[in-house]
Design a protein around this motif. Structure first.
Motif, mmCIF file in Angstrom:
data_model
loop_
_atom_site.group_PDB
_atom_site.id
_atom_site.type_symbol
_atom_site.label_atom_id
_atom_site.label_comp_id
_atom_site.label_asym_id
_atom_site.label_seq_id
_atom_site.Cartn_x
_atom_site.Cartn_y
_atom_site.Cartn_z
ATOM 1 N N HIS A 156 -47.504 -16.029 80.720
ATOM 2 C CA HIS A 156 -47.594 -16.268 78.822
ATOM 3 C C HIS A 156 -46.778 -15.484 78.223
ATOM 4 N N ILE A 157 -44.898 -15.237 78.339
ATOM 5 C CA ILE A 157 -44.398 -15.399 77.606
ATOM 6 C C ILE A 157 -44.169 -16.091 76.456
ATOM 7 N N PRO A 158 -43.652 -15.701 75.209
ATOM 8 C CA PRO A 158 -43.732 -16.680 74.013
ATOM 9 C C PRO A 158 -42.466 -17.402 74.148
ATOM 10 N N VAL A 159 -42.667 -18.408 74.081
ATOM 11 C CA VAL A 159 -41.066 -19.907 73.595
ATOM 12 C C VAL A 159 -40.772 -19.448 73.197
ATOM 13 N N ARG A 160 -39.785 -19.335 72.426
ATOM 14 C CA ARG A 160 -39.543 -19.080 71.154
ATOM 15 C C ARG A 160 -37.711 -20.246 70.611
ATOM 16 N N SER A 161 -37.256 -20.233 69.385
ATOM 17 C CA SER A 161 -35.945 -21.194 69.555
ATOM 18 C C SER A 161 -35.135 -20.989 69.710
ATOM 19 N N PRO A 162 -33.706 -21.467 69.801
ATOM 20 C CA PRO A 162 -32.486 -19.849 69.904
ATOM 21 C C PRO A 162 -32.668 -20.229 68.827
ATOM 22 N N GLU A 163 -32.238 -20.782 68.040
ATOM 23 C CA GLU A 163 -32.143 -19.477 66.800
ATOM 24 C C GLU A 163 -32.609 -18.238 66.247
ATOM 25 N N GLU A 164 -33.386 -18.478 66.999
ATOM 26 C CA GLU A 164 -33.926 -17.053 66.875
ATOM 27 C C GLU A 164 -33.371 -15.761 68.165
ATOM 28 N N PHE A 165 -32.724 -16.318 68.844
ATOM 29 C CA PHE A 165 -31.879 -16.157 70.003
ATOM 30 C C PHE A 165 -30.718 -15.520 68.629
ATOM 31 N N ARG A 166 -30.459 -16.536 68.325
ATOM 32 C CA ARG A 166 -28.811 -16.150 67.992
ATOM 33 C C ARG A 166 -29.180 -15.034 66.403
ATOM 34 N N SER A 167 -30.326 -15.275 65.839
ATOM 35 C CA SER A 167 -30.614 -14.029 65.173
ATOM 36 C C SER A 167 -30.308 -12.901 65.147
ATOM 37 N N ALA A 168 -30.995 -12.874 66.754
ATOM 38 C CA ALA A 168 -31.565 -11.031 66.244
ATOM 39 C C ALA A 168 -30.497 -10.510 68.779
ATOM 40 N N TYR A 169 -28.989 -10.886 68.559
ATOM 41 C CA TYR A 169 -28.969 -10.644 70.550
ATOM 42 C C TYR A 169 -29.547 -10.275 71.535
ATOM 43 N N PRO A 170 -29.507 -10.379 72.356
ATOM 44 C CA PRO A 170 -30.349 -9.063 73.842
ATOM 45 C C PRO A 170 -29.588 -8.872 73.989
ATOM 46 N N ASP A 171 -29.231 -7.343 75.091
ATOM 47 C CA ASP A 171 -28.116 -7.330 75.753
ATOM 48 C C ASP A 171 -27.661 -8.628 76.862
ATOM 49 N N TYR A 172 -28.667 -9.165 77.840
ATOM 50 C CA TYR A 172 -29.397 -9.446 78.579
ATOM 51 C C TYR A 172 -29.515 -11.019 78.345
ATOM 52 N N ALA A 173 -29.195 -11.731 79.157
ATOM 53 C CA ALA A 173 -30.247 -13.109 78.811
ATOM 54 C C ALA A 173 -30.494 -13.207 80.234
ATOM 55 N N VAL A 174 -31.360 -14.029 80.347
ATOM 56 C CA VAL A 174 -31.806 -14.117 81.897
ATOM 57 C C VAL A 174 -31.827 -16.208 81.790
ATOM 58 N N LEU A 175 -30.526 -16.718 82.526
ATOM 59 C CA LEU A 175 -30.756 -17.833 82.672
ATOM 60 C C LEU A 175 -30.882 -18.506 83.653
ATOM 61 N N PHE A 176 -32.555 -19.161 82.992
ATOM 62 C CA PHE A 176 -33.708 -19.774 83.694
ATOM 63 C C PHE A 176 -32.784 -21.460 84.134
ATOM 64 N N ALA A 177 -32.416 -22.108 82.701
ATOM 65 C CA ALA A 177 -31.838 -23.654 82.789
ATOM 66 C C ALA A 177 -30.817 -23.325 83.663
ATOM 67 N N TRP A 178 -30.178 -22.892 84.656
ATOM 68 C CA TRP A 178 -29.144 -22.141 85.517
ATOM 69 C C TRP A 178 -28.333 -23.639 85.724
#
Ligand code: SAM
Ligand code: TMP
Ligand code: ZN
Length: 412
Positions: free
Chosen positions: A360-382
């Protein structure tokens, strides 16, 4: 689940004994991205895999009912990747220049999804039919003028199509044939449908790559079988066909394209012999190899959880990237929820606004990723790393770091 009298699982293909080597426990259907109102309604099963001691086919020991996985709300869209669009255009072009270069050819695709491959066939004006029960994806194909039948391909479907359309020169299936536990019915269907000199071509994630690189999250409900050249050759023979070629592909972290024909049509290529020899060297028939694989997988899941806990304690921000079916195995097995990973970003419309299955982790758009980058991102689509790294260069430029967990946890 097929069971023997002694309680052990039996092979869905040859009825041999299946030796279980990994158990990821209770898991939800991997593509059941739920709306917040429906959270908790996911279908659960025990995700465990084993290897047949007789024919060497790697398979799940429990089967999820097909309508729990593939239905009008199935969210996967093949065309989300530019690399995969190019890949399937090339596949279609090779058929058009090869086995479809004849009078009134006919090609059938099992699992045509949003039309990623058949689009090129349609544009060339060649007779085709896609079969796919996932109505949401099939609609996208139909809107482009591709002929689609929204149903499960199986023996009865194949007999009806053979009657309506005549024999198929090519039957193609990508990342779908391995999803079908009732593969005996499919082979009977192929037998009813395939022209005498027709080719049945299917591509799927390759067991050799999965074992060599411990790509353990390729184990999930939809991947009922994990094909290798040895097990596919045995399977084809078992159902009265012959494996004539096996071509390794780089897509999806390592795949194999198998070409199967009626017996005696064509000798098996050198590539088949080479792959069989390599699989013997890798020990793909040895249960001990799979037990080591399982131990490495468990370590990777524990390490990922520990890393996310440490980053949280240090006050770092982390997000996921790619709400893949694969990620369901890792997230549920490692018990990673929104407390450790507040969001997963994904470009698929049908997944955004939903929650990841079970965790139950919310799925958000890539645009939201770009609007506030986290320090780290786990790449599940490796498996789409090159494409995503290029698209998200801004993340790296802003000081962001990628976390990967296959073959083991590492930061890039
Ligand atoms: N071929 C596409 C690709 O490679 O990207 C789609 C792969 S997707 C992972 C699997 C697809 O197979 C889904 O669209 C699903 O609905 C379809 N499928 C599952 N069982 C099927 C069956 N028995 N007959 C036809 N399609 C099936
Ligand atoms: P797959 O590994 O099963 O093909 O799924 C890939 C997922 O990653 C799918 O949900 C789409 C998503 N994705 C992105 O969000 N951005 C991208 O650039 C690519 C290629 C995939
Ligand atoms: Zn078997």
């Amino acid at each position: 689940m097929a069971q023997r009298a002694d309680g052990a699982a039996t092979c869905r293909i040859c009825a041999g004994a299946v030796e279980e080597f990994v158990d990821f426990g209770r898991q939800p259907v991997s593509d059941s991205f739920v709306t917040p109102e429906r959270a908790g309604s996911e279908y659960y099963f025990r995700l465990a895999a084993g290897v047949c001691t007789a024919c060497s086919m790697v398979q799940l020991t429990e089967e999820v009912p097909r309508t729990e996985m593939f239905h009008d709300d199935y969210p996967y869209r093949s065309s989300g990747s530019e690399v995969m669009r190019r890949h399937f255009t090339a596949v279609a072009e090779s058929f058009l220049a090869g086995p479809l270069r004849k009078a009134d050819p006919f090609v059938l695709e099992i699992g045509s999804n949003d039309g990623i491959m058949l689009r090129t066939v349609k544009d060339a004006g060649v007779r085709h039919l896609g079969v796919d029960p996932s109505i949401g994806a099939a609609k996208i194909a139909a809107e482009q003028g591709i002929r689609v039948s929204t149903e499960f391909f199986e023996e009865d479907t194949a007999r009806r199509i053979a009657k309506d359309e005549g024999p198929a020169d090519v039957v193609f299936s990508a990342n779908t044939f391995s999803h079908i536990a009732y593969i005996d019915s499919i082979f009977r269907g192929i037998d009813a449908l395939l022209a005498e000199d027709g080719v049945f071509v299917f591509e799927d994630r390759y067991l050799g790559d999965i074992v060599r690189r411990t790509l353990f999250d390729q184990i999930y409900d939809e991947h009922y079988y994990i094909f290798g050249v040895t097990s596919v050759r045995n399977m084809a023979r078992h159902f009265g066909f012959e494996l004539v070629d096996a071509e390794h592909l780089d897509v999806h972290g390592g795949s194999m394209r198998y070409t199967v024909m009626r017996p005696g049509r064509r000798p098996a290529s050198e590539r088949v012999a080479a792959a069989l020899a390599e699989e013997r060297t890798l020990g793909l028939e040895d249960p001990a190899v799979y037990r080591r694989f399982a131990a490495t997988a468990r370590t990777a899941c524990a390490d990922l959880r520990a890393l996310l806990e440490r980053l949280k304690a240090e006050g770092r921000t982390v997000a996921g990237y790619g709400a893949t079916a694969k990620s369901s195995t890792v997230l549920n097995y490692a018990g990673i929820g929104p407390d450790l990973l507040p969001a997963v970003h994904d470009s698929t419309d049908a997944k955004q606004g939903r929650l990841t299955p079970g965790t139950h982790i919310p799925v958000r758009s890539p645009e939201e990723f770009r609007s506030a980058y986290p320090d780290y991102a786990v790449l599940f689509a490796w498996n789409h790393a090159a494409e995503i790294f290029a698209k998200e260069q801004g993340f790296r430029d802003a000081g962001g770091r990628w976390i990967l967990y296959v073959p083991g946890v590492h930061i890039r």
